[in-house]
Motif scaffolding. Structure first.
Motif, PDB file in Angstrom:
ATOM      1  N   TRP A  58       0.826  -1.210   0.000  1.00  0.00           N
ATOM      2  CA  TRP A  58       0.000   0.000   0.000  1.00  0.00           C
ATOM      3  C   TRP A  58       0.861   1.262   0.000  1.00  0.00           C
ATOM      4  CZ3 TRP A  58       0.494  -3.599   3.828  1.00  0.00           C
ATOM      5  CH2 TRP A  58       1.125  -3.186   5.009  1.00  0.00           C
ATOM      6  N   ILE A  59       2.135   1.100   0.350  1.00  0.00           N
ATOM      7  CA  ILE A  59       3.082   2.211   0.288  1.00  0.00           C
ATOM      8  C   ILE A  59       3.964   2.095  -0.946  1.00  0.00           C
ATOM      9  CG2 ILE A  59       5.019   3.352   1.450  1.00  0.00           C
ATOM     10  CD1 ILE A  59       3.890   2.359   4.096  1.00  0.00           C
ATOM     11  N   LYS A  60       4.393   0.859  -1.258  1.00  0.00           N
ATOM     12  CA  LYS A  60       5.295   0.599  -2.375  1.00  0.00           C
ATOM     13  C   LYS A  60       4.611  -0.300  -3.399  1.00  0.00           C
ATOM     14  CE  LYS A  60       8.733   3.090  -1.267  1.00  0.00           C
ATOM     15  NZ  LYS A  60       9.166   4.180  -2.170  1.00  0.00           N
ATOM     16  N   PRO A  61       3.969   0.290  -4.405  1.00  0.00           N
ATOM     17  CA  PRO A  61       3.217  -0.492  -5.389  1.00  0.00           C
ATOM     18  C   PRO A  61       4.070  -1.506  -6.142  1.00  0.00           C
ATOM     19  CG  PRO A  61       2.628   1.821  -5.533  1.00  0.00           C
ATOM     20  CD  PRO A  61       3.813   1.730  -4.620  1.00  0.00           C
ATOM     21  N   GLY A  62       5.395  -1.274  -6.214  1.00  0.00           N
ATOM     22  CA  GLY A  62       6.260  -2.238  -6.892  1.00  0.00           C
ATOM     23  C   GLY A  62       6.186  -3.616  -6.282  1.00  0.00           C
ATOM     24  N   GLN A  63       5.805  -3.689  -5.001  1.00  0.00           N
ATOM     25  CA  GLN A  63       5.696  -4.986  -4.334  1.00  0.00           C
ATOM     26  C   GLN A  63       4.486  -5.778  -4.810  1.00  0.00           C
ATOM     27  OE1 GLN A  63       5.869  -4.163  -0.107  1.00  0.00           O
ATOM     28  NE2 GLN A  63       8.065  -3.736  -0.166  1.00  0.00           N
ATOM     29  N   ARG A  64       3.638  -5.145  -5.603  1.00  0.00           N
ATOM     30  CA  ARG A  64       2.495  -5.874  -6.157  1.00  0.00           C
ATOM     31  C   ARG A  64       2.877  -6.702  -7.385  1.00  0.00           C
ATOM     32  NH1 ARG A  64      -1.725  -4.298  -3.240  1.00  0.00           N
ATOM     33  NH2 ARG A  64      -1.820  -2.169  -2.402  1.00  0.00           N
ATOM     34  N   LYS A  65       4.163  -6.704  -7.720  1.00  0.00           N
ATOM     35  CA  LYS A  65       4.638  -7.568  -8.807  1.00  0.00           C
ATOM     36  C   LYS A  65       4.533  -9.039  -8.416  1.00  0.00           C
ATOM     37  CE  LYS A  65       5.925  -4.243 -11.611  1.00  0.00           C
ATOM     38  NZ  LYS A  65       5.297  -4.035 -12.921  1.00  0.00           N
ATOM     39  N   PHE A  66       4.386  -9.272  -7.100  1.00  0.00           N
ATOM     40  CA  PHE A  66       4.111 -10.626  -6.611  1.00  0.00           C
ATOM     41  C   PHE A  66       2.998 -10.510  -5.586  1.00  0.00           C
ATOM     42  CE2 PHE A  66       8.002  -8.807  -4.826  1.00  0.00           C
ATOM     43  CZ  PHE A  66       7.653  -8.641  -3.493  1.00  0.00           C
ATOM     44  N   THR A  67       2.459 -11.622  -5.150  1.00  0.00           N
ATOM     45  CA  THR A  67       1.329 -11.598  -4.226  1.00  0.00           C
ATOM     46  C   THR A  67       1.725 -12.197  -2.884  1.00  0.00           C
ATOM     47  OG1 THR A  67       0.449 -13.796  -4.744  1.00  0.00           O
ATOM     48  CG2 THR A  67      -0.151 -11.985  -6.230  1.00  0.00           C
ATOM     49  N   GLU A  68       0.826 -12.044  -1.907  1.00  0.00           N
ATOM     50  CA  GLU A  68       1.058 -12.618  -0.588  1.00  0.00           C
ATOM     51  C   GLU A  68       1.230 -14.132  -0.671  1.00  0.00           C
ATOM     52  OE1 GLU A  68      -0.862 -10.178  -1.253  1.00  0.00           O
ATOM     53  OE2 GLU A  68      -0.451  -8.600   0.209  1.00  0.00           O
ATOM     54  N   ALA A  69       0.645 -14.747  -1.691  1.00  0.00           N
ATOM     55  CA  ALA A  69       0.775 -16.203  -1.853  1.00  0.00           C
ATOM     56  C   ALA A  69       2.210 -16.608  -2.163  1.00  0.00           C
ATOM     57  CB  ALA A  69      -0.159 -16.690  -2.964  1.00  0.00           C
ATOM     58  N   ASP A  70       3.010 -15.676  -2.684  1.00  0.00           N
ATOM     59  CA  ASP A  70       4.418 -15.965  -2.985  1.00  0.00           C
ATOM     60  C   ASP A  70       5.315 -15.840  -1.757  1.00  0.00           C
ATOM     61  OD1 ASP A  70       4.089 -16.318  -5.839  1.00  0.00           O
ATOM     62  OD2 ASP A  70       3.799 -14.150  -5.967  1.00  0.00           O
ATOM     63  N   LEU A  71       4.773 -15.279  -0.677  1.00  0.00           N
ATOM     64  CA  LEU A  71       5.578 -15.035   0.515  1.00  0.00           C
ATOM     65  C   LEU A  71       5.518 -16.213   1.480  1.00  0.00           C
ATOM     66  CD1 LEU A  71       4.460 -11.352   1.240  1.00  0.00           C
ATOM     67  CD2 LEU A  71       6.536 -12.101   0.062  1.00  0.00           C
ATOM     68  N   PRO A  72       6.596 -16.458   2.223  1.00  0.00           N
ATOM     69  CA  PRO A  72       6.537 -17.478   3.270  1.00  0.00           C
ATOM     70  C   PRO A  72       5.492 -17.089   4.315  1.00  0.00           C
ATOM     71  CG  PRO A  72       8.806 -16.746   2.886  1.00  0.00           C
ATOM     72  CD  PRO A  72       7.909 -15.794   2.159  1.00  0.00           C
ATOM     73  N   ASP A  73       4.770 -18.085   4.851  1.00  0.00           N
ATOM     74  CA  ASP A  73       3.829 -17.749   5.922  1.00  0.00           C
ATOM     75  C   ASP A  73       4.605 -17.413   7.189  1.00  0.00           C
ATOM     76  OD1 ASP A  73       4.588 -20.185   7.157  1.00  0.00           O
ATOM     77  OD2 ASP A  73       2.929 -21.265   6.229  1.00  0.00           O
ATOM     78  N   ALA A  74       3.900 -16.960   8.210  1.00  0.00           N
ATOM     79  CA  ALA A  74       4.556 -16.467   9.422  1.00  0.00           C
ATOM     80  C   ALA A  74       5.434 -17.529  10.075  1.00  0.00           C
ATOM     81  CB  ALA A  74       3.517 -15.959  10.412  1.00  0.00           C
ATOM     82  N   THR A  75       4.956 -18.778  10.094  1.00  0.00           N
ATOM     83  CA  THR A  75       5.739 -19.851  10.719  1.00  0.00           C
ATOM     84  C   THR A  75       7.012 -20.122   9.938  1.00  0.00           C
ATOM     85  OG1 THR A  75       3.714 -20.878  11.588  1.00  0.00           O
ATOM     86  CG2 THR A  75       5.690 -22.255  11.472  1.00  0.00           C
ATOM     87  N   THR A  76       6.892 -20.180   8.622  1.00  0.00           N
ATOM     88  CA  THR A  76       8.074 -20.419   7.784  1.00  0.00           C
ATOM     89  C   THR A  76       9.040 -19.246   7.873  1.00  0.00           C
ATOM     90  OG1 THR A  76       6.727 -21.720   6.253  1.00  0.00           O
ATOM     91  CG2 THR A  76       8.866 -20.930   5.451  1.00  0.00           C
ATOM     92  N   LYS A  77       8.492 -18.031   7.897  1.00  0.00           N
ATOM     93  CA  LYS A  77       9.357 -16.860   7.983  1.00  0.00           C
ATOM     94  C   LYS A  77      10.134 -16.853   9.299  1.00  0.00           C
ATOM     95  CE  LYS A  77       9.370 -11.839   7.313  1.00  0.00           C
ATOM     96  NZ  LYS A  77       8.561 -10.617   7.154  1.00  0.00           N
TER      97      LYS A  77
END
Length: 453
Positions: free
Chosen positions: A247-266
């Protein structure tokens, strides 16, 4: 780490490079006259004893790294270099007029953007202009951030000749899949070449930036990155959490939350990385930083001298940090100020001969007290208070909010202060947040900060 603590404390939390944090600056009560008084007072109090720090924001990059949360301007047009340098030097002269007499430059840091976007010749012009009619403090330390893919021997030699001894390389991850999705490409050979060249020239400190929680990042990929890094033996490593703020850096919308590790994995990525760094002989310093045992950061933390400002952790304390360039933030101890974030607005203000300040905050007595405690927690892992000297309701209620954290084993809490436990080191942001009076007085309706884990 206990999974229940990870889940409980994985909330949106500031990184506390300042207090109050920027979303809670009282911009309505900010005024240039009060800010100028803060600059002058802080300079007179600290210049001859400590010197001043300068941060220069150099925003240009040839390509957008989609994970990046910094203020950048993407261009391949290098004709932008000279006008920007001239603007920064003109801004510095405005500060020099406020100071009244020669400053002692204690710290000088070039950040970005990509400082090595600029030619070596133009960087020399910039640094020479900043140091003209100023003293270089006997303990001065100059540092710059660099992209391994475009840092040349001319960059390294020119800046070394101007007094730079510290170099920070943004690596993030060597995994090709991660590099592709975040659009950040550098090879191991490029990193090795810059590292070896810098050491041969005489640089005494090299830092690598690594990030956990990036899109498509895996445990195996992180372990491999850590192994490759360990073979190059950087003096310092910043190993920090990816801040997902699309919401601050639109460039991060090049990928989605589904591409990110979940909280446990992170959390596991962090614990594995942290464990590996310790096995490689690095000592944990403050939050997210690691250094070799003989590094000045380690010594400073042991001696209680570690300091933190908008440039990160440092073993030297300066009360006055001047921020130059578009979006740059200055810390004048009694006040904060941020420059215009849009390049055109910044350049227009400089052209008109006015300081390009967009917003700021004048610290109250309560702010200064809470700031002291947050800074001590972030730098020393402990703080103490005196209810007779600090009779602020904001602090008293903050201490009450610390009690559940003590019950969870993150801190040891007594009537006169706290000490962060080894478990609590992972949750420094949460501990500081308990004391954040301004946040609790006006809890955000929408998410303002990245997640703590």
């Amino acid at each position: 780490m206990k999974p229940d603590l990870t889940q409980k404390y994985n909330v949106a939390a500031p990184r506390y490079t300042s207090y109050p944090t920027m979303p809670y600056w009282d911009v309505d009560n900010f005024n240039i006259a009060g800010w100028e008084s803060s600059v002058k007072a802080s300079f007179e109090e600290s210049n001859e004893k400590e010197g001043v720090s300068i941060y220069v924001h150099l925003p240009f990059c040839e390509s957008l790294c989609t994970y990046c949360g910094c203020n950048t301007r993407i261009t391949k047009n290098h004709a932008v270099e000279l006008p920007y340098i001239q603007a920064v030097l003109k801004e510095w002269q405005m500060y020099r007029a406020l100071m009244g007499h020669k400053p002692y430059i204690r710290e000088l840091h070039l950040g970005g953007g990509t400082p090595t976007f600029f030619s070596a010749e133009n960087l020399k012009m910039l640094i020479s202009g900043l140091l003209e009619d100023a003293y270089v403090h006997p303990q001065a330390e100059f540092s710059f951030e660099a992209h391994p893919g475009n840092t040349t021997s001319a960059h390294l030699q020119t800046l070394y000749d101007l007094g730079f001894r510290r170099l920070s390389l943004g690596i993030q991850d060597f995994d090709p899949a991660v590099q592709l999705i975040i659009n950040r490409h550098q090879t191991l050979d490029q990193v090795r070449d810059v590292t070896y060249a810098a050491r041969k020239i005489g640089y005494t400190s090299i830092n690598y930036d690594l990030i956990y929680g990036l899109p498509l990042q895996t445990l195996n990929g992180l372990v491999n990155t850590m192994h490759l890094v360990s073979e190059l033996v950087p003096d310092r490593i910043a190993f920090y959490s990816y801040a997902h703020v699309p919401w601050i850096k639109p460039g991060q919308r090049k990928f989605t939350e589904a591409d990110l590790p979940d909280a446990t994995t992170k959390a596991k990525l962090y614990e594995v990385g942290r464990s590996l760094l310790k096995n490689y002989g690095y000592v944990e310093v403050g939050m997210d930083h690691f250094a070799l045992p003989n590094d000045q950061l380690v010594t400073a933390e042991k001696n209680g001298d570690l300091h933190r400002n908008f440039m990160g952790y440092t073993h030297q304390h300066t009360q006055l940090l001047v921020g130059l360039g578009v979006s740059s933030i200055g810390d004048y101890w009694y006040a904060f100020a941020q420059n215009e974030k849009k390049l055109e607005d910044y350049l227009k203000a400089i052209e008109l001969g006015v300081l390009p300040i967009a917003k700021g905050h004048l610290l109250t007595d309560a702010d200064l007290a809470i700031r002291k405690h947050i800074l001590e927690i972030m730098c020393t892992g402990k703080t103490s208070w005196n209810h007779h000297i600090e009779p602020f309701d904001e602090l008293i209620t903050g201490i009450e909010r610390l009690e559940p954290l003590a019950q969870d084993g993150l801190i040891e809490l007594c009537s006169w202060g706290i000490t962060v436990t080894d478990t609590g080191r992972r949750f420094l942001r949460n501990i500081c947040m308990a004391l954040d009076a301004r946040l609790w007085a006006d809890k955000p309706a929408t998410q303002l900060f990245s997640m703590a884990i």
